[in-house]
Design a protein around this motif. Sequence first.
Motif, PDB file in Angstrom:
ATOM      1  N   CYS A  15       0.749  -0.951  -0.022  1.00  0.00           N
ATOM      2  CA  CYS A  15      -0.012   0.022  -0.132  1.00  0.00           C
ATOM      3  C   CYS A  15       0.949   1.256  -0.091  1.00  0.00           C
ATOM      4  CB  CYS A  15      -0.974  -0.126   1.221  1.00  0.00           C
ATOM      5  SG  CYS A  15      -2.336   1.143   1.119  1.00  0.00           S
ATOM      6  N   ASP A  16       1.761   1.212   0.826  1.00  0.00           N
ATOM      7  CA  ASP A  16       2.780   2.432   0.702  1.00  0.00           C
ATOM      8  C   ASP A  16       3.426   2.730  -0.493  1.00  0.00           C
ATOM      9  OD1 ASP A  16       2.308   3.313   3.327  1.00  0.00           O
ATOM     10  OD2 ASP A  16       3.898   1.923   4.181  1.00  0.00           O
ATOM     11  N   GLY A  17       4.177   1.542  -0.967  1.00  0.00           N
ATOM     12  CA  GLY A  17       4.853   1.568  -2.135  1.00  0.00           C
ATOM     13  C   GLY A  17       3.719   1.915  -3.513  1.00  0.00           C
ATOM     14  N   PHE A  18       2.465   1.689  -3.319  1.00  0.00           N
ATOM     15  CA  PHE A  18       1.558   2.038  -4.330  1.00  0.00           C
ATOM     16  C   PHE A  18       1.099   3.508  -4.375  1.00  0.00           C
ATOM     17  CE2 PHE A  18      -3.271   2.388  -5.650  1.00  0.00           C
ATOM     18  CZ  PHE A  18      -2.854   2.329  -7.029  1.00  0.00           C
ATOM     19  N   ARG A  19       1.134   3.807  -2.982  1.00  0.00           N
ATOM     20  CA  ARG A  19       0.730   5.470  -2.799  1.00  0.00           C
ATOM     21  C   ARG A  19       1.875   6.402  -3.370  1.00  0.00           C
ATOM     22  NH1 ARG A  19      -0.725   4.468   2.765  1.00  0.00           N
ATOM     23  NH2 ARG A  19      -2.986   4.264   2.604  1.00  0.00           N
ATOM     24  N   GLU A  20       3.273   5.834  -3.142  1.00  0.00           N
ATOM     25  CA  GLU A  20       4.348   6.537  -3.325  1.00  0.00           C
ATOM     26  C   GLU A  20       4.808   6.570  -4.898  1.00  0.00           C
ATOM     27  OE1 GLU A  20       7.556   4.916  -0.876  1.00  0.00           O
ATOM     28  OE2 GLU A  20       6.427   5.699   0.954  1.00  0.00           O
ATOM     29  N   SER A  21       4.431   5.668  -5.610  1.00  0.00           N
ATOM     30  CA  SER A  21       4.609   5.120  -6.975  1.00  0.00           C
ATOM     31  C   SER A  21       4.014   6.354  -7.819  1.00  0.00           C
ATOM     32  CB  SER A  21       4.145   3.857  -7.439  1.00  0.00           C
ATOM     33  OG  SER A  21       2.801   3.779  -7.685  1.00  0.00           O
ATOM     34  N   GLY A  22       2.928   7.014  -7.410  1.00  0.00           N
ATOM     35  CA  GLY A  22       2.117   7.843  -8.313  1.00  0.00           C
ATOM     36  C   GLY A  22       1.493   7.132  -9.474  1.00  0.00           C
ATOM     37  N   GLN A  63      -5.765 -12.182  -6.100  1.00  0.00           N
ATOM     38  CA  GLN A  63      -5.227 -11.042  -6.688  1.00  0.00           C
ATOM     39  C   GLN A  63      -6.102  -9.807  -6.881  1.00  0.00           C
ATOM     40  OE1 GLN A  63      -3.282 -11.837 -10.513  1.00  0.00           O
ATOM     41  NE2 GLN A  63      -2.037  -9.978 -10.235  1.00  0.00           N
ATOM     42  N   GLN A  64      -7.388 -10.234  -7.334  1.00  0.00           N
ATOM     43  CA  GLN A  64      -8.585  -9.294  -7.409  1.00  0.00           C
ATOM     44  C   GLN A  64      -8.608  -8.416  -6.346  1.00  0.00           C
ATOM     45  OE1 GLN A  64      -9.631  -8.278 -10.658  1.00  0.00           O
ATOM     46  NE2 GLN A  64     -10.119  -6.671  -9.284  1.00  0.00           N
ATOM     47  N   GLU A  65      -8.920  -9.178  -5.321  1.00  0.00           N
ATOM     48  CA  GLU A  65      -9.201  -8.667  -3.888  1.00  0.00           C
ATOM     49  C   GLU A  65      -8.078  -7.732  -3.607  1.00  0.00           C
ATOM     50  OE1 GLU A  65     -10.830  -9.939   0.610  1.00  0.00           O
ATOM     51  OE2 GLU A  65     -10.463 -11.465  -0.860  1.00  0.00           O
ATOM     52  N   ILE A  66      -6.870  -8.125  -3.729  1.00  0.00           N
ATOM     53  CA  ILE A  66      -5.765  -7.138  -3.370  1.00  0.00           C
ATOM     54  C   ILE A  66      -5.740  -5.992  -4.219  1.00  0.00           C
ATOM     55  CG2 ILE A  66      -3.339  -6.740  -3.411  1.00  0.00           C
ATOM     56  CD1 ILE A  66      -4.353  -8.750  -1.269  1.00  0.00           C
ATOM     57  N   ILE A  67      -6.044  -6.224  -5.550  1.00  0.00           N
ATOM     58  CA  ILE A  67      -6.062  -5.049  -6.418  1.00  0.00           C
ATOM     59  C   ILE A  67      -7.444  -4.077  -6.167  1.00  0.00           C
ATOM     60  CG2 ILE A  67      -6.707  -4.338  -8.996  1.00  0.00           C
ATOM     61  CD1 ILE A  67      -5.440  -6.681  -9.710  1.00  0.00           C
ATOM     62  N   ASP A  68      -8.628  -4.562  -5.814  1.00  0.00           N
ATOM     63  CA  ASP A  68      -9.706  -3.857  -5.278  1.00  0.00           C
ATOM     64  C   ASP A  68      -9.326  -3.005  -3.956  1.00  0.00           C
ATOM     65  OD1 ASP A  68     -11.014  -4.694  -7.586  1.00  0.00           O
ATOM     66  OD2 ASP A  68     -12.202  -6.085  -6.340  1.00  0.00           O
ATOM     67  N   THR A  69      -8.648  -3.615  -3.129  1.00  0.00           N
ATOM     68  CA  THR A  69      -8.301  -3.024  -1.728  1.00  0.00           C
ATOM     69  C   THR A  69      -7.298  -2.018  -1.886  1.00  0.00           C
ATOM     70  OG1 THR A  69      -9.035  -5.105  -0.731  1.00  0.00           O
ATOM     71  CG2 THR A  69      -7.762  -3.600   0.886  1.00  0.00           C
ATOM     72  N   PHE A  72      -9.064   0.990  -3.299  1.00  0.00           N
ATOM     73  CA  PHE A  72     -10.050   1.716  -2.350  1.00  0.00           C
ATOM     74  C   PHE A  72      -9.295   2.479  -1.266  1.00  0.00           C
ATOM     75  CE2 PHE A  72     -12.660   1.444   1.414  1.00  0.00           C
ATOM     76  CZ  PHE A  72     -14.110   2.157   0.957  1.00  0.00           C
ATOM     77  N   LEU A  73      -8.284   1.735  -0.745  1.00  0.00           N
ATOM     78  CA  LEU A  73      -7.744   2.188   0.615  1.00  0.00           C
ATOM     79  C   LEU A  73      -6.454   2.923   0.368  1.00  0.00           C
ATOM     80  CD1 LEU A  73      -7.755  -0.846   2.935  1.00  0.00           C
ATOM     81  CD2 LEU A  73      -9.369   1.169   3.028  1.00  0.00           C
ATOM     82  N   CYS A  74      -5.755   2.845  -0.622  1.00  0.00           N
ATOM     83  CA  CYS A  74      -4.554   3.297  -0.907  1.00  0.00           C
ATOM     84  C   CYS A  74      -4.149   4.408  -1.996  1.00  0.00           C
ATOM     85  CB  CYS A  74      -3.335   2.188  -1.071  1.00  0.00           C
ATOM     86  SG  CYS A  74      -3.644   0.847   0.277  1.00  0.00           S
ATOM     87  N   LYS A  75      -5.248   4.780  -2.579  1.00  0.00           N
ATOM     88  CA  LYS A  75      -5.147   6.118  -3.423  1.00  0.00           C
ATOM     89  C   LYS A  75      -4.784   7.412  -2.743  1.00  0.00           C
ATOM     90  CE  LYS A  75      -6.526   4.763  -7.895  1.00  0.00           C
ATOM     91  NZ  LYS A  75      -7.363   4.815  -8.918  1.00  0.00           N
TER      92      LYS A  75
END
Length: 75
Positions: A15-22, A63-69, A72-75
């Motif tokens: 989640c942190d990496g996703f946020r920081e990646s842009g 994998q889909q559950e991870i993507i959806d979460t 939803f949570l990490c943008k």
Amino acid sequence: MNWEFTEDAAFMALCDGFRESGENSAIEFLANGEGAFHFQELTQNAAGEGIDLSNSIDLKQFQQEIIDTLEFLCK
């Protein structure tokens, strides 16, 4: 699935990496090095929690559950 993966350290790092990646797309983030690494770690942790992901359908659902979460949570 009876495992709260959002509390797992690998998911938090993902989640942190996703946020920081842009990156706008969780799918694209999971396809790159850092996202793929943390997803693999999360998959291994799931196995350690007794989640059987040996079936490709179960892995795809996970994998889909991870993507959806992530989206939803990490943008």
